[in-house]
Design a protein around this motif. Structure first.
Motif, short mmCIF file in Angstrom:
data_model
loop_
_atom_site.label_atom_id
_atom_site.label_comp_id
_atom_site.label_asym_id
_atom_site.label_seq_id
_atom_site.Cartn_x
_atom_site.Cartn_y
_atom_site.Cartn_z
N ARG A 68 1.58 -19.24 8.02
CA ARG A 68 0.22 -18.77 7.73
C ARG A 68 0.25 -17.74 6.59
N TYR A 69 1.22 -16.83 6.65
CA TYR A 69 1.34 -15.81 5.60
C TYR A 69 1.47 -16.48 4.23
N ASP A 70 2.34 -17.45 4.13
CA ASP A 70 2.57 -18.11 2.85
C ASP A 70 1.34 -18.91 2.41
N ARG A 71 0.66 -19.51 3.36
CA ARG A 71 -0.49 -20.36 3.05
C ARG A 71 -1.70 -19.54 2.57
N THR A 72 -1.86 -18.36 3.13
CA THR A 72 -3.13 -17.65 2.92
C THR A 72 -3.05 -16.46 1.98
N ARG A 73 -1.89 -15.86 1.82
CA ARG A 73 -1.82 -14.66 0.98
C ARG A 73 -2.00 -15.02 -0.49
N PRO A 74 -2.74 -14.20 -1.24
CA PRO A 74 -2.98 -14.51 -2.65
C PRO A 74 -1.71 -14.43 -3.48
N HIS A 75 -1.68 -15.23 -4.53
CA HIS A 75 -0.59 -15.18 -5.50
C HIS A 75 -0.88 -14.05 -6.49
N LEU A 85 15.91 -10.49 -9.36
CA LEU A 85 16.11 -10.12 -7.96
C LEU A 85 14.74 -9.76 -7.39
N ASP A 86 14.35 -10.43 -6.30
CA ASP A 86 13.05 -10.21 -5.67
C ASP A 86 13.26 -9.42 -4.39
N VAL A 87 12.79 -8.18 -4.38
CA VAL A 87 12.98 -7.28 -3.24
C VAL A 87 11.85 -7.48 -2.24
N GLY A 88 12.22 -7.74 -0.99
CA GLY A 88 11.20 -8.04 0.01
C GLY A 88 10.54 -9.37 -0.32
N ALA A 89 11.35 -10.38 -0.51
CA ALA A 89 10.86 -11.67 -1.03
C ALA A 89 9.90 -12.36 -0.09
N GLY A 90 9.91 -12.00 1.19
CA GLY A 90 8.99 -12.63 2.12
C GLY A 90 9.18 -14.13 2.17
N THR A 91 8.06 -14.85 2.08
CA THR A 91 8.13 -16.31 2.12
C THR A 91 8.36 -16.92 0.75
N GLY A 92 8.43 -16.07 -0.29
CA GLY A 92 8.73 -16.57 -1.63
C GLY A 92 7.53 -16.76 -2.51
N ILE A 93 6.41 -16.10 -2.20
CA ILE A 93 5.18 -16.32 -2.96
C ILE A 93 5.38 -15.97 -4.43
N ASP A 94 5.79 -14.73 -4.72
CA ASP A 94 5.96 -14.37 -6.13
C ASP A 94 7.24 -14.97 -6.71
N ALA A 95 8.26 -15.16 -5.87
CA ALA A 95 9.51 -15.75 -6.37
C ALA A 95 9.27 -17.14 -6.96
N ARG A 96 8.44 -17.94 -6.30
CA ARG A 96 8.16 -19.28 -6.82
C ARG A 96 7.44 -19.20 -8.16
#
Length: 274
Positions: free
Chosen positions: A32-39, A58-69
């Motif tokens: 849900r976090y990945d689906r709904t959080r804004p880019h 290096l992505d700190v606190g990468a979470g589900t990868g929203i900004d990394a992608r």
């Protein structure tokens, strides 16, 4: 008094262990976090990439990868560091390499990078220790860039959402306003910039802003709401009452609204100094 970002909404003056509890609550529904959080704005990603000496991020606190992608799509090779194994597992399924650790405890094992970024997470990192750790792993001329999406609801929605919290969760720290204003993120940005200066290995921090808008339907907003820090820890019945009240407020204005976002960036370049 400035309002509190959704990631910290249940933490006015928190104890360290409470900080960690909320930080580790987002993985309870990683999909849900990945689906709904804004880019983030592509213009921001492109500016960070253009201002870095190479593609290794290096992505700190990468979470589900929203900004990394987004950085991968811009041609970067990204390594994530994420303390929540559930979030890391989700990001790996999306093709991101992730190591599970807090940034302060993470072992770079001799690796270095052209950019260190952190989207919506730097407030979980000690501002000075985090900047110093970033300096250790950045090549000279490398860029540290930390950023947040600041929510700015239409005033009528802001008050309507706050009214729901006053009724359902009287002790909620966001009972006075439904969502945070810019002041909260200015405070986070100021703290980040101060930490960069104290680390002593960077040029002067710069503050960038990117303004944009995103329309939400009732269902889209209610889908995202449970991912905010306060709501991840609510009992299910209380959360459902918040969702019902919020949905009714959106229905009252026609079933949707437009959120204004300001993406706030604090960034600095690693100098050649030790």
């Amino acid at each position: 008094m400035p309002t509190i970002p959704p990631e910290r909404a249940s933490l006015p003056g928190p104890a360290p262990h409470e900080n960690r509890q909320v930080a580790e609550s987002f993985g309870s529904d990683a999909e849900r976090y990945d689906r709904t959080r804004p880019h983030y704005p592509d213009a921001m990603v492109n500016r960070i990439v253009a201002g870095s000496p190479g593609p290794d991020v290096l992505d700190v606190g990468a979470g589900t990868g929203i900004d990394a992608r987004q950085f991968q799509a811009a041609g970067c090779k990204v390594l994530g560091v994420e303390p929540d194994a559930r979030m890391a597992d989700f990001a790996r399924r999306g093709g991101l390499e992730v190591e599970v650790a807090t940034f302060e405890a993470w072992d770079p094992a001799g690796r270095d990078f052209d950019a260190v970024v952190a989207g919506q997470t730097w407030h979980w990192v000690d501002a000075v220790a985090g900047a110093a750790k970033a300096a250790q792993v950045l090549r000279p001329g490398g860029r540290l860039a930390v950023f947040w999406n600041a929510f700015q609801l239409p005033p009528d929605m802001d008050e309507a959402f706050a009214a729901v919290h006053r009724r359902v969760i009287p002790d909620s720290p966001i009972r006075q306003r439904g969502m945070p204003g810019l002041d909260a993120y200015v405070m986070l940005s100021t703290t980040a910039a101060d930490g960069i200066r104290q680390a002593g290995a960077f040029g002067d921090p710069e503050h960038w802003r990117f303004e944009w808008e995103l329309p939400y339907t009732r269902d889209e907003w209610l889908d995202q709401l449970p991912t905010f820090g306060l709501h991840t820890q609510l009992p299910p019945a209380t959360l459902q009452e918040v969702l019902a009240g919020t949905g009714a407020a959106i229905d009252a204005v026609g079933g949707g609204f437009t959120m204004r976002y300001t993406t706030m960036v604090v960034t600095a370049v690693r100098t050649g100094a030790a």
